[in-house]
Motif scaffolding. Structure first.
Motif, mmCIF file in Angstrom:
data_model
loop_
_atom_site.group_PDB
_atom_site.id
_atom_site.type_symbol
_atom_site.label_atom_id
_atom_site.label_comp_id
_atom_site.label_asym_id
_atom_site.label_seq_id
_atom_site.Cartn_x
_atom_site.Cartn_y
_atom_site.Cartn_z
ATOM 1 N N TYR A 115 0.827 -1.207 0.000
ATOM 2 C CA TYR A 115 0.000 0.000 0.000
ATOM 3 C C TYR A 115 0.862 1.258 0.000
ATOM 4 N N GLN A 116 0.486 2.209 -0.833
ATOM 5 C CA GLN A 116 1.177 3.493 -0.906
ATOM 6 C C GLN A 116 0.307 4.572 -0.266
ATOM 7 N N GLY A 117 0.922 5.517 0.368
ATOM 8 C CA GLY A 117 0.176 6.625 0.960
ATOM 9 C C GLY A 117 0.105 6.553 2.464
ATOM 10 N N SER A 118 -0.351 7.630 3.064
ATOM 11 C CA SER A 118 -0.451 7.715 4.521
ATOM 12 C C SER A 118 -1.558 6.806 5.045
ATOM 13 N N ILE A 119 -1.364 6.333 6.269
ATOM 14 C CA ILE A 119 -2.333 5.441 6.916
ATOM 15 C C ILE A 119 -2.706 6.044 8.265
ATOM 16 N N THR A 120 -4.001 6.077 8.553
ATOM 17 C CA THR A 120 -4.478 6.538 9.863
ATOM 18 C C THR A 120 -5.177 5.375 10.559
ATOM 19 N N ILE A 121 -4.780 5.114 11.797
ATOM 20 C CA ILE A 121 -5.345 4.001 12.560
ATOM 21 C C ILE A 121 -6.022 4.540 13.819
ATOM 22 N N PRO A 122 -7.348 4.424 13.917
ATOM 23 C CA PRO A 122 -8.047 4.813 15.146
ATOM 24 C C PRO A 122 -7.808 3.785 16.245
ATOM 25 N N VAL A 123 -7.638 4.279 17.463
ATOM 26 C CA VAL A 123 -7.224 3.431 18.585
ATOM 27 C C VAL A 123 -8.263 3.455 19.698
ATOM 28 N N ILE A 124 -8.600 2.272 20.188
ATOM 29 C CA ILE A 124 -9.462 2.126 21.365
ATOM 30 C C ILE A 124 -8.606 1.619 22.527
ATOM 31 N N ILE A 125 -8.670 2.310 23.658
ATOM 32 C CA ILE A 125 -7.920 1.907 24.853
ATOM 33 C C ILE A 125 -8.882 1.262 25.841
ATOM 34 N N ASN A 126 -8.689 -0.026 26.143
ATOM 35 C CA ASN A 126 -9.501 -0.768 27.108
ATOM 36 C C ASN A 126 -8.671 -0.981 28.376
ATOM 37 N N ILE A 127 -9.094 -0.416 29.476
ATOM 38 C CA ILE A 127 -8.296 -0.435 30.703
ATOM 39 C C ILE A 127 -8.995 -1.259 31.771
ATOM 40 N N LEU A 128 -8.297 -2.298 32.261
ATOM 41 C CA LEU A 128 -8.745 -3.069 33.429
ATOM 42 C C LEU A 128 -8.057 -2.438 34.625
ATOM 43 N N GLU A 129 -8.767 -1.571 35.329
ATOM 44 C CA GLU A 129 -8.143 -0.673 36.300
ATOM 45 C C GLU A 129 -7.766 -1.375 37.599
ATOM 46 N N ASP A 130 -6.516 -1.163 37.980
ATOM 47 C CA ASP A 130 -5.988 -1.640 39.253
ATOM 48 C C ASP A 130 -5.500 -0.406 40.001
ATOM 49 N N ALA A 131 -6.023 -0.190 41.193
ATOM 50 C CA ALA A 131 -5.702 1.024 41.949
ATOM 51 C C ALA A 131 -4.207 1.180 42.191
ATOM 52 N N ASN A 132 -3.484 0.062 42.276
ATOM 53 C CA ASN A 132 -2.042 0.128 42.526
ATOM 54 C C ASN A 132 -1.238 0.418 41.256
ATOM 55 N N HIS A 133 -1.891 0.330 40.111
ATOM 56 C CA HIS A 133 -1.208 0.573 38.835
ATOM 57 C C HIS A 133 -2.104 1.434 37.954
ATOM 58 N N PRO A 134 -2.278 2.700 38.340
ATOM 59 C CA PRO A 134 -3.211 3.563 37.619
ATOM 60 C C PRO A 134 -2.735 3.873 36.202
ATOM 61 N N VAL A 135 -3.712 4.049 35.317
ATOM 62 C CA VAL A 135 -3.437 4.487 33.942
ATOM 63 C C VAL A 135 -4.142 5.812 33.756
ATOM 64 N N THR A 136 -3.377 6.886 33.687
ATOM 65 C CA THR A 136 -3.939 8.228 33.637
ATOM 66 C C THR A 136 -4.129 8.695 32.197
ATOM 67 N N GLN A 137 -4.845 9.800 32.067
ATOM 68 C CA GLN A 137 -4.994 10.403 30.738
ATOM 69 C C GLN A 137 -3.640 10.827 30.188
ATOM 70 N N ALA A 138 -2.755 11.269 31.086
ATOM 71 C CA ALA A 138 -1.402 11.654 30.654
ATOM 72 C C ALA A 138 -0.653 10.457 30.087
ATOM 73 N N ASN A 139 -0.793 9.282 30.707
ATOM 74 C CA ASN A 139 -0.183 8.061 30.176
ATOM 75 C C ASN A 139 -0.704 7.770 28.773
#
Length: 354
Positions: A115-139
């Motif tokens: 394939y030639q040309g630019s490619i855009t890939i939309p991303v879905i983030i699925n988070i299984l939240e653990d209070a001891n290992h937070p995933v922030t918006q900044a992350n």
């Protein structure tokens, strides 16, 4: 005599028909011959023994692939077909480059290429939240930025690539766009690599339309695994990338692996790249012509040159196991492999024909 004449007429008709059928075959129907003799799928589950690395494997992708091959007898044939298609497109590109400037015959249609040309890939983030290992918006934001830097040759460290490999540096030209975030509280401290985090029936989060979105699952994996990905060709329900909570985006809890490059590496697998050392001996390759042969992973920040299989290792490649800040390039050959899966008939073609 009439019988002889009639028989000869029939023979001529048959031969003429065969000739017509042969001439009617279009270039798209003529299969490009490629050598598949080196193709492999199964690998050793532990690629760290030979290197002497004591902290266990970084990436679980090949272990997961081995499991999926055992569970699905048809997967090996599917992977073979994907690899053959990839090689045919790359061969067509090479042939097209060689024949550039030569006159094209009327009616000729060029063979399809990556394939030639630019490619855009939309991303879905699925988070299984653990209070001891937070995933922030900044992350999350930092991880999207890192992926865009790495897949667009914007990693500032790339300036340190040795001159030996300078001509191989690729701009993959893929842009990742955050399309959604799903969060679910979980007390599970070790999800393992059996894809449970991808299924709501097992306490995880179901994938969002994997034909059009790259799904990430962020959770505690356990077993020393930083992340793993599913190669093109696997089941849609489990298609995507899993990253340990501490290694997603910029995160001080991740130590030397807290700079977002686990995702870069695992997305490489999702895009059909193998480990740069081929997960085997010197004769087992990653199917890329411009990456040197090697028989083991590299760790830490190796000095240049690091020699294996009588050549200098490309330790700074994103598909090795070095520390995050010491990996900073893809190659043109890797880019060809990636782009082949977005071409017509490619496993991820749906991402560019929406």
């Amino acid at each position: 005599m009439k019988k002889i004449i009639f028989s000869m007429a029939c023979l001529a008709l048959i031969l003429g028909s065969c000739q017509k059928n042969a001439n009617d075959i279009t270039p798209e129907q003529q299969e490009i011959a490629v050598d598949m003799s080196d193709f492999y799928v199964y690998t050793s589950d532990d690629n760290t023994v030979k290197s002497g690395h004591v902290h266990g494997p970084k990436c679980g992708s090949m272990t997961v692939l081995n499991r999926q091959l055992k569970e699905n007898p048809g997967l090996e044939n599917r992977l073979y077909a994907i690899e053959k298609h990839t090689r045919q497109l790359i061969a067509a590109k090479s042939s097209s480059s060689t024949n550039k400037g030569k006159p094209v015959k009327p009616g000729d249609t060029p063979d399809p290429t990556p394939y030639q040309g630019s490619i855009t890939i939309p991303v879905i983030i699925n988070i299984l939240e653990d209070a001891n290992h937070p995933v922030t918006q900044a992350n999350i934001d930092s991880q999207i930025d890192i992926l865009n830097d790495d897949y667009n040759d914007l990693n500032p460290a790339t300036g340190a690539v040795p001159s030996e490999f300078n001509n191989a540096i690729a701009n993959v030209d893929i842009t990742f766009v955050l399309a959604g975030i799903n969060r679910k509280v979980s007390t599970k401290t070790s999800w393992g690599t059996n894809d449970a985090m991808k299924l709501s029936s097992q306490g995880g989060i179901d994938a969002t339309d994997p034909s059009f979105y790259l799904n990430f699952w962020i959770c505690e994996i356990g077993g020393g695994i930083l992340g793993y990905a599913q190669f093109p060709g696997g089941a849609l329900a489990t298609d995507g990338v899993v990253i340990g909570s501490d290694y997603f985006g910029r995160n001080t809890l991740g130590g030397q692996y807290g700079y977002g490059r686990t995702a870069t590496h695992e997305v490489g697998h999702w895009l059909n790249l193998r480990h740069i050392w081929g997960d085997g001996n010197c004769r087992q390759d990653d199917f890329v012509t411009d990456t040197p042969g090697s028989d083991q992973a590299n760790y830490g920040c190796p000095s240049y040159p690091t020699v294996n299989c009588r050549s200098n290792d490309m330790t700074m490649n994103y598909m090795d196991y070095v520390d995050d800040q010491c990996m900073y390039m893809f190659t043109n050959g890797q880019n060809d492999r990636i782009r082949a899966i977005f071409a017509a008939g490619g496993e991820r073609e749906s991402f560019v024909i929406q």
